[in-house]
Design a protein around this motif. Structure first.
Motif, PDB file in Angstrom:
ATOM      1  N   TYR A  52      -4.424  -7.846   3.595  1.00 57.94           N
ATOM      2  CA  TYR A  52      -4.150  -9.017   2.748  1.00 57.94           C
ATOM      3  C   TYR A  52      -3.123  -9.940   3.414  1.00 57.94           C
ATOM      4  N   ALA A  53      -2.083  -9.329   4.010  1.00 54.95           N
ATOM      5  CA  ALA A  53      -1.002 -10.153   4.559  1.00 54.95           C
ATOM      6  C   ALA A  53      -1.437 -10.861   5.844  1.00 54.95           C
ATOM      7  N   GLY A  54      -1.953 -10.093   6.793  1.00 54.03           N
ATOM      8  CA  GLY A  54      -2.350 -10.701   8.073  1.00 54.03           C
ATOM      9  C   GLY A  54      -3.363 -11.813   7.877  1.00 54.03           C
ATOM     10  N   GLU A  82     -10.674  -4.274   0.815  1.00 56.00           N
ATOM     11  CA  GLU A  82      -9.889  -4.527  -0.401  1.00 56.00           C
ATOM     12  C   GLU A  82      -9.190  -3.215  -0.762  1.00 56.00           C
ATOM     13  N   ARG A  83      -8.037  -3.052  -0.169  1.00 53.33           N
ATOM     14  CA  ARG A  83      -7.334  -1.760  -0.320  1.00 53.33           C
ATOM     15  C   ARG A  83      -6.964  -1.472  -1.769  1.00 53.33           C
ATOM     16  N   VAL A  84      -6.704  -2.514  -2.537  1.00 58.28           N
ATOM     17  CA  VAL A  84      -6.321  -2.286  -3.948  1.00 58.28           C
ATOM     18  C   VAL A  84      -7.473  -1.717  -4.772  1.00 58.28           C
ATOM     19  N   ARG A  95      -7.559  -1.249  18.201  1.00 59.20           N
ATOM     20  CA  ARG A  95      -6.311  -0.696  17.645  1.00 59.20           C
ATOM     21  C   ARG A  95      -5.143  -1.088  18.537  1.00 59.20           C
ATOM     22  N   VAL A  96      -4.129  -1.671  17.968  1.00 59.59           N
ATOM     23  CA  VAL A  96      -2.925  -2.030  18.721  1.00 59.59           C
ATOM     24  C   VAL A  96      -2.159  -0.753  19.015  1.00 59.59           C
ATOM     25  N   THR A  97      -1.873  -0.514  20.288  1.00 62.64           N
ATOM     26  CA  THR A  97      -1.171   0.728  20.645  1.00 62.64           C
ATOM     27  C   THR A  97       0.279   0.457  21.024  1.00 62.64           C
ATOM     28  N   GLY A  99       3.883  -8.720   4.822  1.00 60.32           N
ATOM     29  CA  GLY A  99       3.248  -7.621   4.095  1.00 60.32           C
ATOM     30  C   GLY A  99       4.110  -6.372   4.052  1.00 60.32           C
ATOM     31  N   ASP A 100       3.453  -5.225   3.873  1.00 61.19           N
ATOM     32  CA  ASP A 100       4.157  -3.955   3.715  1.00 61.19           C
ATOM     33  C   ASP A 100       5.021  -3.600   4.925  1.00 61.19           C
ATOM     34  N   ALA A 101       4.647  -4.095   6.102  1.00 65.36           N
ATOM     35  CA  ALA A 101       5.348  -3.713   7.340  1.00 65.36           C
ATOM     36  C   ALA A 101       6.762  -4.248   7.405  1.00 65.36           C
ATOM     37  N   MET A 124       6.339  -2.480  -1.510  1.00 65.88           N
ATOM     38  CA  MET A 124       5.086  -2.512  -0.752  1.00 65.88           C
ATOM     39  C   MET A 124       3.961  -2.784  -1.734  1.00 65.88           C
ATOM     40  N   SER A 125       3.439  -3.985  -1.715  1.00 66.57           N
ATOM     41  CA  SER A 125       2.414  -4.384  -2.685  1.00 66.57           C
ATOM     42  C   SER A 125       1.832  -5.730  -2.266  1.00 66.57           C
ATOM     43  N   CYS A 126       0.631  -5.999  -2.736  1.00 69.32           N
ATOM     44  CA  CYS A 126       0.054  -7.331  -2.534  1.00 69.32           C
ATOM     45  C   CYS A 126       0.838  -8.361  -3.313  1.00 69.32           C
ATOM     46  N   ALA A 127       1.397  -7.895  -4.450  1.00 69.80           N
ATOM     47  CA  ALA A 127       2.079  -8.816  -5.359  1.00 69.80           C
ATOM     48  C   ALA A 127       3.115  -9.649  -4.618  1.00 69.80           C
ATOM     49  N   ILE A 128       3.833  -9.017  -3.690  1.00 69.08           N
ATOM     50  CA  ILE A 128       4.817  -9.788  -2.912  1.00 69.08           C
ATOM     51  C   ILE A 128       4.359  -9.965  -1.460  1.00 69.08           C
ATOM     52  N   VAL A 136      -7.127  -8.098 -17.196  1.00 71.95           N
ATOM     53  CA  VAL A 136      -6.113  -8.814 -16.400  1.00 71.95           C
ATOM     54  C   VAL A 136      -6.038  -8.220 -14.997  1.00 71.95           C
ATOM     55  N   LYS A 137      -6.027  -6.893 -14.931  1.00 70.95           N
ATOM     56  CA  LYS A 137      -5.934  -6.233 -13.618  1.00 70.95           C
ATOM     57  C   LYS A 137      -7.131  -6.620 -12.737  1.00 70.95           C
ATOM     58  N   GLU A 138      -8.306  -6.659 -13.346  1.00 69.13           N
ATOM     59  CA  GLU A 138      -9.506  -7.034 -12.599  1.00 69.13           C
ATOM     60  C   GLU A 138      -9.379  -8.474 -12.059  1.00 69.13           C
ATOM     61  N   GLY A 180       6.998   2.039  -2.070  1.00 73.01           N
ATOM     62  CA  GLY A 180       5.609   1.634  -2.171  1.00 73.01           C
ATOM     63  C   GLY A 180       5.164   1.784  -3.603  1.00 73.01           C
ATOM     64  N   ARG A 181       4.026   1.173  -3.965  1.00 71.12           N
ATOM     65  CA  ARG A 181       3.595   1.282  -5.361  1.00 71.12           C
ATOM     66  C   ARG A 181       3.007   2.628  -5.579  1.00 71.12           C
TER      67      ARG A 181
HETATM   68  C1  LIG Z   1      -5.455   2.589  -4.124  1.00 71.89           C
HETATM   69  C2  LIG Z   1      -4.456   1.476  -3.976  1.00 71.89           C
HETATM   70  C3  LIG Z   1      -4.300   0.548  -5.014  1.00 71.89           C
HETATM   71  C4  LIG Z   1      -3.386  -0.478  -4.895  1.00 71.89           C
HETATM   72  N1  LIG Z   1      -3.255  -1.380  -5.908  1.00 71.89           N
HETATM   73  C5  LIG Z   1      -2.368  -2.387  -5.805  1.00 71.89           C
HETATM   74  C6  LIG Z   1      -2.204  -3.329  -6.862  1.00 71.89           C
HETATM   75  O1  LIG Z   1      -2.833  -3.235  -7.907  1.00 71.89           O
HETATM   76  N2  LIG Z   1      -1.309  -4.339  -6.706  1.00 71.89           N
HETATM   77  C7  LIG Z   1      -0.568  -4.469  -5.555  1.00 71.89           C
HETATM   78  O2  LIG Z   1       0.213  -5.423  -5.459  1.00 71.89           O
HETATM   79  N3  LIG Z   1      -0.692  -3.582  -4.539  1.00 71.89           N
HETATM   80  C8  LIG Z   1      -1.563  -2.546  -4.629  1.00 71.89           C
HETATM   81  N4  LIG Z   1      -1.695  -1.646  -3.611  1.00 71.89           N
HETATM   82  C9  LIG Z   1      -0.869  -1.816  -2.410  1.00 71.89           C
HETATM   83  C10 LIG Z   1      -1.536  -2.835  -1.480  1.00 71.89           C
HETATM   84  O3  LIG Z   1      -2.820  -2.407  -1.164  1.00 71.89           O
HETATM   85  C11 LIG Z   1      -0.734  -3.014  -0.194  1.00 71.89           C
HETATM   86  O4  LIG Z   1       0.586  -3.333  -0.527  1.00 71.89           O
HETATM   87  C12 LIG Z   1      -1.346  -4.114   0.640  1.00 71.89           C
HETATM   88  O5  LIG Z   1      -2.618  -3.723   1.085  1.00 71.89           O
HETATM   89  C13 LIG Z   1      -0.460  -4.459   1.830  1.00 71.89           C
HETATM   90  O6  LIG Z   1      -1.088  -5.448   2.585  1.00 71.89           O
HETATM   91  P1  LIG Z   1      -0.833  -5.526   4.156  1.00 71.89           P
HETATM   92  O7  LIG Z   1      -1.722  -6.596   4.669  1.00 71.89           O
HETATM   93  O8  LIG Z   1       0.619  -5.584   4.427  1.00 71.89           O
HETATM   94  O9  LIG Z   1      -1.297  -4.114   4.716  1.00 71.89           O
HETATM   95  P2  LIG Z   1      -2.700  -3.410   4.733  1.00 71.89           P
HETATM   96  O10 LIG Z   1      -3.533  -3.830   3.588  1.00 71.89           O
HETATM   97  O11 LIG Z   1      -2.371  -1.976   4.912  1.00 71.89           O
HETATM   98  O12 LIG Z   1      -3.391  -3.977   6.040  1.00 71.89           O
HETATM   99  C14 LIG Z   1      -2.965  -3.617   7.327  1.00 71.89           C
HETATM  100  C15 LIG Z   1      -4.106  -3.814   8.283  1.00 71.89           C
HETATM  101  O13 LIG Z   1      -3.649  -3.495   9.594  1.00 71.89           O
HETATM  102  C16 LIG Z   1      -4.609  -2.659  10.214  1.00 71.89           C
HETATM  103  N5  LIG Z   1      -3.909  -1.835  11.205  1.00 71.89           N
HETATM  104  C17 LIG Z   1      -3.008  -0.861  10.965  1.00 71.89           C
HETATM  105  N6  LIG Z   1      -2.581  -0.355  12.140  1.00 71.89           N
HETATM  106  C18 LIG Z   1      -3.238  -1.016  13.098  1.00 71.89           C
HETATM  107  C19 LIG Z   1      -3.207  -0.971  14.527  1.00 71.89           C
HETATM  108  N7  LIG Z   1      -2.419  -0.123  15.191  1.00 71.89           N
HETATM  109  N8  LIG Z   1      -3.997  -1.834  15.222  1.00 71.89           N
HETATM  110  C20 LIG Z   1      -4.782  -2.734  14.569  1.00 71.89           C
HETATM  111  N9  LIG Z   1      -4.853  -2.817  13.240  1.00 71.89           N
HETATM  112  C21 LIG Z   1      -4.094  -1.979  12.512  1.00 71.89           C
HETATM  113  C22 LIG Z   1      -5.219  -1.864   9.084  1.00 71.89           C
HETATM  114  O14 LIG Z   1      -6.471  -1.338   9.452  1.00 71.89           O
HETATM  115  C23 LIG Z   1      -5.309  -2.925   7.997  1.00 71.89           C
HETATM  116  O15 LIG Z   1      -6.467  -3.661   8.130  1.00 71.89           O
HETATM  117  C24 LIG Z   1      -2.601  -0.592  -3.706  1.00 71.89           C
HETATM  118  C25 LIG Z   1      -2.758   0.335  -2.661  1.00 71.89           C
HETATM  119  C26 LIG Z   1      -3.669   1.364  -2.801  1.00 71.89           C
HETATM  120  C27 LIG Z   1      -3.820   2.345  -1.653  1.00 71.89           C
END
Ligand SMILES: Cc1cc2nc3c(=O)[nH]c(=O)nc-3n(C[C@H](O)[C@H](O)[C@H](O)COP(=O)(O)OP(=O)(O)OC[C@H]3O[C@@H](n4cnc5c(N)ncnc54)[C@H](O)[C@@H]3O)c2cc1C
Length: 388
Positions: free
Chosen positions: A10-12, A36-38, A69-71, A257-259, A272-276, A340-342, A387-388
């Motif tokens: 979501y973040a990238g 769609e990780r959520v 994959r980024v190493t 994002g979460d990182a 750690m959430s999409c919300a922020i 609402v969640k949907e 994290g959530r």
């Molecule tokens: C089941 C579940 C339900 C959730 N529900 C909610 C919710 O309702 N509301 C909410 O706010 N948050 C929710 N979350 C949390 C939310 O999914 C994460 O906070 C969000 O996905 C973070 O986004 P991001 O882009 O930072 O990271 P990610 O979504 O984790 O994306 C990171 C990306 O980087 C890629 N990547 C990782 N390492 C490498 C590498 N070395 N080289 C190349 N690519 C790489 C991954 O494959 C991925 O595509 C939920 C999480 C889960 C697991």
């Protein structure tokens, strides 16, 4: 400018799609599709698909996609190394590798399923019923346990939590969740800390719990790539950034994002959430665009308003929170909460398409300016940091 975004969650994707397209933009992702990780708990339970080709999300934008994959990062030479040896140079790097399930406890990696193995778990559940235990009393564990109990009545479902299930929610929110668990036949094991895992058994501070399938949904951790490269990170390995979301150690690297450990005035380190995570990502793009155009970059501002929890497809809890993410006693429950969640899940994904069509269209609620809230120190436990 040559901008490389690593990670296509979501973040990238939010940052990449919002950047001014006069830049050369490359997205490097381990997979060729967006997940769609959520919705991964929904996918495990049987939802047909939660992935979309990245090429579809970037159609017509000129963004270059690299699958790999980024190493390693060479922060001096300003290159990203991908598995197989290819190196991609950058002027500006956007670090968006997200998070994944923490599997550091002995036996977890070998003997449990996590959302990262969603397809395997889905197949296992479809193969036949038995006894299933979800570990994790936070929002992800709650969503997983209720979703599976609703969709798979042939499985007897348990939920193991080291403290109270939904500990971060209000009394009302927790009570509603406990009622939903009872209705769905989920057995709750609260105040039960798992110490290690063996094949089909959890060793806990209260004795053993046996299960045919163990689903691990306890907490998130971040990839080690940032720390290994020498980027400044906090105790949890999340990259430390300034108010403009730029690494405090490497000003040509932005973290979204979460990182990233982003300090939210009055609310501690970002949850750690999409919300922020998506607002952070959108703001990072605005900052990069502003600086490239010689304009002053603004500090990130954000205000938490709700936490959303699905309890299967027909129930949920929308927990109202204060600006510091702490719960109030106001909750929405039942079918309206599920609705609402949907809508929020749809909005999170849909706003990527929105940015593709109209850059700058994603909006969020802005909170107080920096300096206005309780000061926090990177690495300290702050209410919103988990994290959530
Ligand atoms: C089941 C579940 C339900 C959730 N529900 C909610 C919710 O309702 N509301 C909410 O706010 N948050 C929710 N979350 C949390 C939310 O999914 C994460 O906070 C969000 O996905 C973070 O986004 P991001 O882009 O930072 O990271 P990610 O979504 O984790 O994306 C990171 C990306 O980087 C890629 N990547 C990782 N390492 C490498 C590498 N070395 N080289 C190349 N690519 C790489 C991954 O494959 C991925 O595509 C939920 C999480 C889960 C697991």
């Amino acid at each position: 400018m040559n901008i490389v975004v690593i990670g296509a969650g979501y973040a990238g994707m939010t940052t990449a799609l919002r950047l001014n397209r006069r830049h050369r933009i490359t997205v490097i992702s381990a997979e060729s599709h967006f997940t769609e990780r959520v919705r991964l708990h929904e996918y495990v339970a049987g939802r047909p698909s939660v992935s979309t080709p990245l090429a579809k999300l970037t159609r017509g934008t000129g963004i270059e996609l690299v699958t790999g994959r980024v190493t390693e990062l060479d922060l001096k030479a300003k290159t990203v190394r991908i598995a197989g040896g290819r190196e991609v140079p950058y002027d500006t790097l956007v670090y968006a590798l997200g998070s994944r399930t923490d599997m550091s406890l002995p036996g977890v990696a070998e003997h449990t399923y996590t959302v990262e193995r969603a397809s395997e778990l889905r197949g296992r559940l479809q193969a036949g019923g038995g006894n299933l235990v979800v570990v994790g009393g936070g929002l992800t564990g709650i969503e997983m346990a209720t979703e599976l109990a609703e969709r798979h009545p042939s499985w007897s479902v348990g939920l193991v939590a080291s403290s109270t299930v939904g500990a971060g929610l209000s009394d009302k929110g927790r009570k509603h969740i406990a009622g939903a668990m009872e209705r769905l036949g989920v057995t709750m094991h609260e105040d039960t800390r798992v110490e290690s895992v063996d094949e089909g058994v959890l060793h806990t501070n209260r004795g053993h719990i046996s299960a045919d399938v163990i689903v691990w949904a306890a907490s998130f951790t971040v990839p080690a790539v940032a720390a290994e490269a020498g980027l400044a990170v906090d105790k949890k390995g999340r990259a430390r950034v300034d108010g403009t979301l730029r690494s405090v150690s490497h000003p040509d690297v932005y973290v979204v994002g979460d990182a990233g450990a982003v300090e939210v005035p009055g609310a501690g380190i970002s949850r750690m959430s999409c919300a922020i995570g998506m607002p952070i990502a959108a703001h990072a793009a605005d900052v990069i665009n502003a600086r490239a155009a010689g304009r002053k970059a603004q500090d990130f501002r954000f205000r938490y308003i709700i936490q959303c929890i699905s309890l299967g497809r027909r129930d949920g809890v929308i927990q109202m929170v204060r600006g510091d993410d702490s719960p109030t006693e106001r909750v929405l429950t039942g079918r309206s909460a599920a609705w609402v969640k949907e809508q929020i899940c749809r909005f999170a994904f849909g706003s990527l398409g929105g940015e593709r069509r109209l850059r700058g269209s994603y909006m969020w609620l802005k909170g107080p300016r920096r300096g206005a809230g309780r000061p926090t120190t990177h690495g300290e436990t702050a209410p919103a940091s988990a994290g959530r």
